[in-house]
Design an enzyme around this catalytic site. Structure first.
Site, short mmCIF file in Angstrom:
data_model
loop_
_atom_site.label_atom_id
_atom_site.label_comp_id
_atom_site.label_asym_id
_atom_site.label_seq_id
_atom_site.Cartn_x
_atom_site.Cartn_y
_atom_site.Cartn_z
N GLU A 19 -10.49 5.53 5.91
CA GLU A 19 -11.34 4.90 4.88
C GLU A 19 -10.73 3.60 4.36
O GLU A 19 -11.46 2.64 4.06
CB GLU A 19 -11.55 5.88 3.72
CG GLU A 19 -12.44 5.37 2.61
CD GLU A 19 -13.83 4.95 3.11
OE1 GLU A 19 -14.62 5.83 3.43
OE2 GLU A 19 -14.10 3.73 3.17
N VAL B 153 0.84 -1.21 0.00
CA VAL B 153 0.00 0.00 0.00
C VAL B 153 0.87 1.26 0.00
O VAL B 153 0.63 2.20 -0.77
CB VAL B 153 -0.97 0.02 1.21
CG1 VAL B 153 -1.81 1.29 1.21
CG2 VAL B 153 -1.88 -1.21 1.19
N LYS C 192 -12.75 -5.39 10.66
CA LYS C 192 -13.55 -4.48 9.84
C LYS C 192 -15.00 -4.46 10.31
O LYS C 192 -15.64 -3.40 10.32
CB LYS C 192 -13.47 -4.91 8.38
CG LYS C 192 -12.07 -4.70 7.79
CD LYS C 192 -11.91 -5.50 6.51
CE LYS C 192 -10.58 -5.23 5.84
NZ LYS C 192 -10.27 -6.21 4.79
N ILE D 97 -13.42 0.83 -1.53
CA ILE D 97 -14.85 1.17 -1.46
C ILE D 97 -15.10 2.27 -0.43
O ILE D 97 -14.71 2.13 0.74
CB ILE D 97 -15.70 -0.06 -1.04
CG1 ILE D 97 -15.44 -1.24 -1.97
CG2 ILE D 97 -17.18 0.28 -1.00
CD1 ILE D 97 -16.15 -2.52 -1.54
N LYS E 292 -6.72 -1.56 10.20
CA LYS E 292 -7.96 -2.01 10.88
C LYS E 292 -7.68 -2.80 12.14
O LYS E 292 -8.44 -2.76 13.10
CB LYS E 292 -8.86 -2.80 9.93
CG LYS E 292 -8.18 -3.94 9.19
CD LYS E 292 -7.66 -3.47 7.85
CE LYS E 292 -6.62 -4.40 7.29
NZ LYS E 292 -6.83 -4.84 5.94
N ARG F 58 11.82 -0.10 7.38
CA ARG F 58 12.67 -0.85 8.31
C ARG F 58 14.12 -0.87 7.84
O ARG F 58 15.04 -0.92 8.63
CB ARG F 58 12.17 -2.29 8.41
CG ARG F 58 11.03 -2.47 9.38
CD ARG F 58 10.85 -3.96 9.58
NE ARG F 58 9.81 -4.23 10.53
CZ ARG F 58 8.79 -5.05 10.29
NH1 ARG F 58 8.69 -5.66 9.13
NH2 ARG F 58 7.88 -5.26 11.21
#
Ligand SMILES: NC(=O)C1=CN([C@@H]2O[C@H](COP(=O)(O)OP(=O)(O)OC[C@H]3O[C@@H](n4cnc5c(N)ncnc54)[C@H](O)[C@@H]3O)[C@@H](O)[C@H]2O)C=CC1
Ligand SMILES: N[C@@H](CC=O)C(=O)O
Ligand code: NA
Length: 427
Positions: A124, A11, A200, A131, A100, A42
């Site tokens: 989000e 990500v 989630k 989504i 999360k 790292r």
């Protein structure tokens, strides 16, 4: 606006790509340029995507968060992510996270710190990847009364179940593919055993019902018990197996569960393929809403992260901030065993007169009503004697009644084995 990115994996790399390649558009939308001031990793020496400017890499995450206006956390895990975010907040930075696991375990600590410091905490990307679901639930539906949230919120397990169904892959092989595609968590057990979906579900339930639900409140079962045979039989009987997250509100409180379930092939959730996710939200005035899109993967998740970055940066430019945690309802969390669902029970029995009636009698004795029964021809058993496969679908029953029924059925002489017991949802 100084932006720091913590973590440069699947990500993080895509977040850096968007920040770099869309810089002028982002500046126009925010009303100020977003300057990437550092990327905490790292190990600064390893080979990375060329979009990552090596001069921005640092192994000093603590120092980095102190020199940013917006801190983006995409490293995952509980620590040091929690400490770094708290430090960023203390220093007055707005924070955006995709984490999360951390939010579902210790969200209230972060919400309280952000509230006290008067900074934004946006997440989000933490639920269902690209989504938009956190913001619709937190903001668009805040005037309504949400009653139920149901959906597929883990891309990895949906990909795995899809591959088991369409290509006959076994679970391990499909998980390896999901890892290679960047869908899985650092430890894919979090996906396979339903912890990621549970996190989630806890976040969604908290937002939807204005209460606090932690991951420990979620009744969780993953897909490790699902076999290729289960997937094949599900389809033969008109269902797809999906890992569902379900959060419901009743007069007594909230109930949140994650488990595999049979979904009719005609239901929209059955058509959710690959790493896509879909979430249904039922609200009193709005009725049913469906949110659908890519639930995992670097670029889709980065899209959600950048949406948050632009929002919190705009707040800094214009003044003000977004919504804070809303947990005023303080609803009790009910055990998921209280939920009444339909079930499908698959058993192998001796193929002789009277067996069906005996099995049906056990269901009747336990007050579990059979909705449909189907007998499929089965090959000869190992002892050369013919047996039959019964597929019984029940009307709604409590988990307790169903478990007692299945235990009693398994004890019958005529029953060779109970092959599987799965909940049926969406019918
Ligand atoms: N991959 C996906 O599809 C999605 C991921 N997420 C969440 O985004 C976060 C990141 O996920 P991925 O990028 O997939 O994981 P990843 O494992 O590819 O990347 C995490 C990176 O952070 C680095 N990191 C970990 N601890 C660090 C530390 N103490 N200091 C510096 N760097 C550190 C790791 O070395 C790794 O490169 C996680 O919280 C994950 O749950 C959320 C939605 C979708
Ligand atoms: N591992 C997660 C990533 C997105 O949240 C998933 O597979 O859904
Ligand atoms: Na999302």
């Amino acid at each position: 606006m100084r932006v720091a990115v913590l973590g440069c994996g699947v990500v993080g790399t895509e977040v850096v790509r968007l920040l770099t390649t869309q810089a002028s558009d982002l500046a126009a939308r925010v009303g100020a340029s977003l300057e990437l001031v550092g990327i905490a990793v790292r190990d600064t020496s390893i080979e990375r995507d060329p979009v990552v400017d090596r001069a921005l890499l640092t192994e000093d995450a603590e120092g980095l968060v102190e020199r940013a206006d917006v801190v983006v956390e995409v490293m995952g895990g509980i620590e040091p992510a929690r400490t770094l975010l708290l430090r960023a907040i203390e220093h007055g930075a707005a924070v955006v996270t995709a984490n999360k696991a951390l939010l579902a375990q210790d969200g209230p600590t972060l919400y309280a710190a952000a509230d006290a410091a008067g900074v934004d905490l946006y997440f989000e990307a933490a639920v269902a990847g690209a989504i938009p679901i956190v913001r619709p639930v937190r903001e668009s539906l805040v005037g309504d009364r949400v009653q139920r949230v149901l959906g597929i919120v883990n891309g990895t397990t949906n990909y795995v179940l899809d591959k088991m169904s369409t290509e006959g892959l076994d679970l391990d092989a499909a998980v390896k593919e999901a890892q290679a595609l960047g869908y899985a968590e650092a430890d894919p057990t979090a996906d396979v055993e339903g912890y990621d979906a549970a996190a989630k579900a806890a976040i969604l339930a908290s937002l939807a019902f204005h209460t606090r639900v932690s991951i420990d409140d979620v009744d969780r079962e993953g897909i490790s018990g699902i076999t290729a045979d289960d997937v094949v039989w599900a389809e033969r009987t008109g269902y797809a197996i999906k890992l569902l997250a379900i959060a419901e509100r009743s007069d007594q409180g909230v109930q949140v569960r994650v488990h595999p379930a049979l979904v009719p092939l005609t239901h929209p959730l059955a058509g959710v393929r690959g790493a896509y996710n879909a979430v249904f939200v039922e609200a009193e005035a709005a009725g049913e809403l469906m949110f659908y899109g890519r639930g995992a993967g670097g670029a889709p998740t980065a899209s959600a992260v950048l949406g948050d970055v632009v929002s919190v940066a705009r707040h800094r430019v214009l003044g003000g901030k977004g919504p804070v945690e809303s947990s005023y309802a303080a609803l009790p969390v009910l055990p998921a065993s209280a939920a009444r669902t339909r079930y499908q029970v698959r058993i192998d029995v001796d193929d002789r007169p009277g067996v069906l009636a005996t099995v049906a009698a056990v269901f009747a004795t336990h007050g579990v009503s059979i909705e449909a029964m189907r007998q499929a021809p089965a090959p000869l058993g190992p002892d050369g004697v013919g047996f039959a496969r019964l597929i019984l679908t029940t009307h709604q029953a409590s988990e307790e009644a169903l478990s007692a029924t299945v235990a009693a059925v398994a004890d019958l002489d005529a029953v060779r084995r109970v092959i599987s017991v799965l909940r049926v949802e969406g019918a």
